[in-house]
Design a protein around this motif. Sequence first.
Motif, PDB file in Angstrom:
ATOM      1  N   ALA A  46      10.512 -62.334  16.614  1.00 49.58           N
ATOM      2  CA  ALA A  46      10.385 -61.320  15.561  1.00 49.58           C
ATOM      3  C   ALA A  46      10.530 -61.945  14.179  1.00 49.58           C
ATOM      4  CB  ALA A  46      11.441 -60.227  15.761  1.00 49.58           C
ATOM      5  N   ARG A  50       7.478 -62.115  11.386  1.00 49.32           N
ATOM      6  CA  ARG A  50       7.678 -61.517  10.065  1.00 49.32           C
ATOM      7  C   ARG A  50       7.483 -62.547   8.955  1.00 49.32           C
ATOM      8  NH1 ARG A  50      12.414 -59.902   6.880  1.00 49.32           N
ATOM      9  NH2 ARG A  50      11.900 -57.975   5.741  1.00 49.32           N
ATOM     10  N   PRO A 190       8.382 -48.933   8.880  1.00 47.73           N
ATOM     11  CA  PRO A 190       9.181 -48.920  10.128  1.00 47.73           C
ATOM     12  C   PRO A 190       9.058 -50.215  10.916  1.00 47.73           C
ATOM     13  CG  PRO A 190       7.962 -46.868   9.881  1.00 47.73           C
ATOM     14  CD  PRO A 190       7.437 -47.807   8.832  1.00 47.73           C
ATOM     15  N   LEU A 191       7.842 -50.799  10.973  1.00 47.58           N
ATOM     16  CA  LEU A 191       7.648 -52.059  11.689  1.00 47.58           C
ATOM     17  C   LEU A 191       8.387 -53.196  10.991  1.00 47.58           C
ATOM     18  CD1 LEU A 191       6.331 -53.775  13.885  1.00 47.58           C
ATOM     19  CD2 LEU A 191       4.304 -53.975  12.408  1.00 47.58           C
ATOM     20  N   ASP A 192       8.303 -53.228   9.673  1.00 41.99           N
ATOM     21  CA  ASP A 192       8.985 -54.276   8.923  1.00 41.99           C
ATOM     22  C   ASP A 192      10.495 -54.196   9.129  1.00 41.99           C
ATOM     23  OD1 ASP A 192       9.023 -56.471   7.064  1.00 41.99           O
ATOM     24  OD2 ASP A 192       9.758 -55.073   5.546  1.00 41.99           O
ATOM     25  N   GLU A 193      11.042 -52.989   9.094  1.00 40.21           N
ATOM     26  CA  GLU A 193      12.480 -52.826   9.284  1.00 40.21           C
ATOM     27  C   GLU A 193      12.893 -53.166  10.720  1.00 40.21           C
ATOM     28  OE1 GLU A 193      13.470 -48.897   8.005  1.00 40.21           O
ATOM     29  OE2 GLU A 193      13.307 -49.399   5.861  1.00 40.21           O
ATOM     30  N   PHE A 194      12.031 -52.809  11.678  1.00 41.05           N
ATOM     31  CA  PHE A 194      12.309 -53.160  13.076  1.00 41.05           C
ATOM     32  C   PHE A 194      12.347 -54.672  13.262  1.00 41.05           C
ATOM     33  CE2 PHE A 194      10.307 -54.521  17.087  1.00 41.05           C
ATOM     34  CZ  PHE A 194      11.257 -54.076  17.993  1.00 41.05           C
ATOM     35  N   LEU A 195      11.354 -55.376  12.709  1.00 42.38           N
ATOM     36  CA  LEU A 195      11.305 -56.828  12.817  1.00 42.38           C
ATOM     37  C   LEU A 195      12.470 -57.482  12.083  1.00 42.38           C
ATOM     38  CD1 LEU A 195       7.471 -57.401  12.293  1.00 42.38           C
ATOM     39  CD2 LEU A 195       8.739 -57.644  14.438  1.00 42.38           C
ATOM     40  N   MET A 197      15.429 -56.158  11.541  1.00 38.75           N
ATOM     41  CA  MET A 197      16.658 -55.903  12.305  1.00 38.75           C
ATOM     42  C   MET A 197      16.741 -56.819  13.527  1.00 38.75           C
ATOM     43  SD  MET A 197      17.973 -52.274  13.926  1.00 38.75           S
ATOM     44  CE  MET A 197      17.687 -51.474  12.342  1.00 38.75           C
ATOM     45  N   LEU A 198      15.633 -56.933  14.265  1.00 41.94           N
ATOM     46  CA  LEU A 198      15.621 -57.777  15.451  1.00 41.94           C
ATOM     47  C   LEU A 198      15.718 -59.252  15.063  1.00 41.94           C
ATOM     48  CD1 LEU A 198      15.340 -57.975  18.516  1.00 41.94           C
ATOM     49  CD2 LEU A 198      12.847 -57.863  18.241  1.00 41.94           C
TER      50      LEU A 198
END
Length: 308
Positions: A46, A50, A190-195, A197-198
């Motif tokens: 991830a 990113r 949402p995808l950017d924040e998910f990546l 965070m992971l």
Amino acid sequence: MLAVFLKTLPFFGLIGLGWLAARTRFFPQEGAAWLTKFVFYFALSAMLFRFAARLDLAALFDGRFVLAYLGGSLAVWMIGLAAARARGLPVAEAAMEAQCCMIGNTGFLGVPMLVVLLGERAVGPVLMVLTIDMLVFSTLITLIIHAGRSGGLRLATVIPILRGIVANPMILSMVAGLAWAQMRLPLPVPLDEFLAMLGAAATPGALFAIGASLAGRRIGRLAASAWLSGAKLVLHPLAVGLAAWALRVEPVAAGVMVAAAALPVAGNVYILAQYFGVAQQRVSAAILISTAASIVTIPLVMLLIGQA
């Protein structure tokens, strides 16, 4: 020197914590294996996606950078091979020792640490080093060992090897991220924040996993392992630094290249050694010695880079 050492200390503190947890058996060895798998397949992938999704592919590839790192690393690889052959080792063992001399822990230690210490400017050069190590030198060592054992290379043998290397999650995540960037697609929030965070789990997870994996290693064949560690921590950064100077690589990229070359021996060299049953004890000891010594050598290299 003290200021640089204090900046790198938290990273080695996490490695030490992982080692202590595994050494006291509070964190079992099978736990280290599963943590490594989580970091390798999810958190680090991830982070790499990113990073790559924000890069310009045309600006990322620098022919002089590639030639400098490839040339300096290949020179060290050949020195390691020649030194091993001079001691009478067979080709497979000599090639594995050569791999120890120049494959650093770029994925688990370099990406998290160098990006934090050197900033976003380090992302592109670090990814280039990681790609060259995996695509060129991991392929080279695998082909040499297969050729030595089977008396030559056959297409039926080569294709699965290349497929396995290309399917590496770190390669796939970088390629996917660069493709995303090349298409100039924005990262949805949402995808950017998910990546993010992971990916944030990659740094502590990877460093803790490195320490936990070191707890089970033993030092044997001390002279050979010390030579391999010295070649990795001193000879490799010196060789790529000279190559970068000779080819006039841009100073910031050259500094990142040297810092990446100064990383300790990578754990995936031991995975290869164990898989092929070649020089496992020497490789394991070189990882342990080089990682411990890098607590001092990496801050020194970072200081020299800052003064260059």
